[in-house]
Write an enzyme that holds these catalytic residues in place. Structure first.
Site, PDB file in Angstrom:
ATOM      1  N   SER A 148      48.852  73.959  84.411  1.00 28.07           N
ATOM      2  CA  SER A 148      49.979  73.879  84.482  1.00 28.07           C
ATOM      3  C   SER A 148      49.970  72.328  83.720  1.00 28.07           C
ATOM      4  CB  SER A 148      50.730  73.303  85.752  1.00 28.07           C
ATOM      5  OG  SER A 148      51.773  72.672  85.788  1.00 28.07           O
ATOM      6  N   TYR A 161      50.241  70.286  93.975  1.00 27.26           N
ATOM      7  CA  TYR A 161      50.045  71.136  92.934  1.00 27.26           C
ATOM      8  C   TYR A 161      49.512  70.663  91.728  1.00 27.26           C
ATOM      9  CZ  TYR A 161      51.866  74.669  89.639  1.00 27.26           C
ATOM     10  OH  TYR A 161      52.057  75.587  88.576  1.00 27.26           O
TER      11      TYR A 161
END
Length: 257
Positions: A148, A161
């Site tokens: 990501s 995350y």
């Protein structure tokens, strides 16, 4: 001189985790379109079987395997199912991930932080742990992990995350260094803001930053799951035969803004 068939992945067999929806589903569809037989793995049976139906109805070849990728026996069974169904394992995309929380880092509960690491980083390692021996047995292969852009420079209120995906990046690079001499290439694709159910939910949870994220790409739009899938297909193919240990941002220029 390398020659290419009409499809990038003709004769290959692979696994896509988290393939029941969003980016994972798009990856499974594109890999199948490019000629690979795909084991669709997901914790949600209905969603995974729907992905298989879409692939098979389009003329591809897919089989569903229920799998919680944080459970090592289930991961081992997933890889064994792919080898049994297709005769070996050539490619894998570790897409499954789940973030349980967002907010200021000092308000995170330990349980939420640990769960995010388990479902975004540890699960990727578990998949690789069992995919790599299957690939070694067949003479090599290619793995693509889904990272990501949050991992590249951090992301406010999404710290667990971002940290977990940063770990995926180093896991990718370190393992690429270990297995490159054994004909296994390992790369990662780092999506920007992609139009998925998970992103839409995040926008609902964090409306204050939703508009900023929507405009984060210099191209001025959200990405589509299929655009991530095309990059994965390339990295899995022989057209990427000299590429390993790389993190490819597919983000509309978000990382350079």
């Amino acid at each position: 001189m390398t020659t290419h068939s009409e499809t990038l992945l003709a004769g290959k067999s692979g696994i896509v985790t988290g393939a029941g929806q969003g980016i994972g589903r798009a990856i499974a569809q594109v890999l199948a379109r490019e000629g690979a037989a795909i084991l669709v793995a997901d914790v949600n049976r209905d969603a995974g079987e729907e992905t298989c139906e879409l692939i098979n109805n389009a003329g591809g070849r897919a089989q569903f395997q229920p799998c919680d990728v944080s459970d090592e026996p289930a991961v081992e069974a997933m890889v064994a199912a792919a080898v049994d169904a297709f005769g070996g394992l050539n490619i894998a995309c570790n897409s499954a991930a789940l973030s349980h929380g967002s907010g200021p880092i000092h308000e995170y509960q330990r349980e939420v932080f640990d769960q995010t690491l388990e479902m975004c980083l540890t699960n990727t390692w578990l998949c690789m742990k069992h995919e790599i021996p299957a690939m070694l047995a067949g003479g090599g292969g290619a793995i693509v992990n889904i990272s990501s852009n949050a991992s590249l420079r951090g992301q406010a209120y999404n710290t667990a995350y971002a940290a977990a995906k940063g770990g995926v990046n180093i896991l990718t690079k370190s393992s690429a260094a270990e297995y490159g001499s054994q004909n296994i290439r390992i790369n990662a694709v780092s999506p920007g803001v992609i139009r998925t159910p998970g992103v839409e939910k995040y926008f609902e949870e964090q409306p204050a930053i939703a508009e900023r994220l929507k405009k984060s790409a210099v191209m001025g739009r959200l990405g589509e799951p299929s655009e991530i899938a095309e990059a994965v297909a390339f990295l899995c193919s022989e057209r990427a035969s000299f590429i390993t240990g790389q993190i490819l941002s597919v983000d509309g220029g978000g990382a350079v803004r």
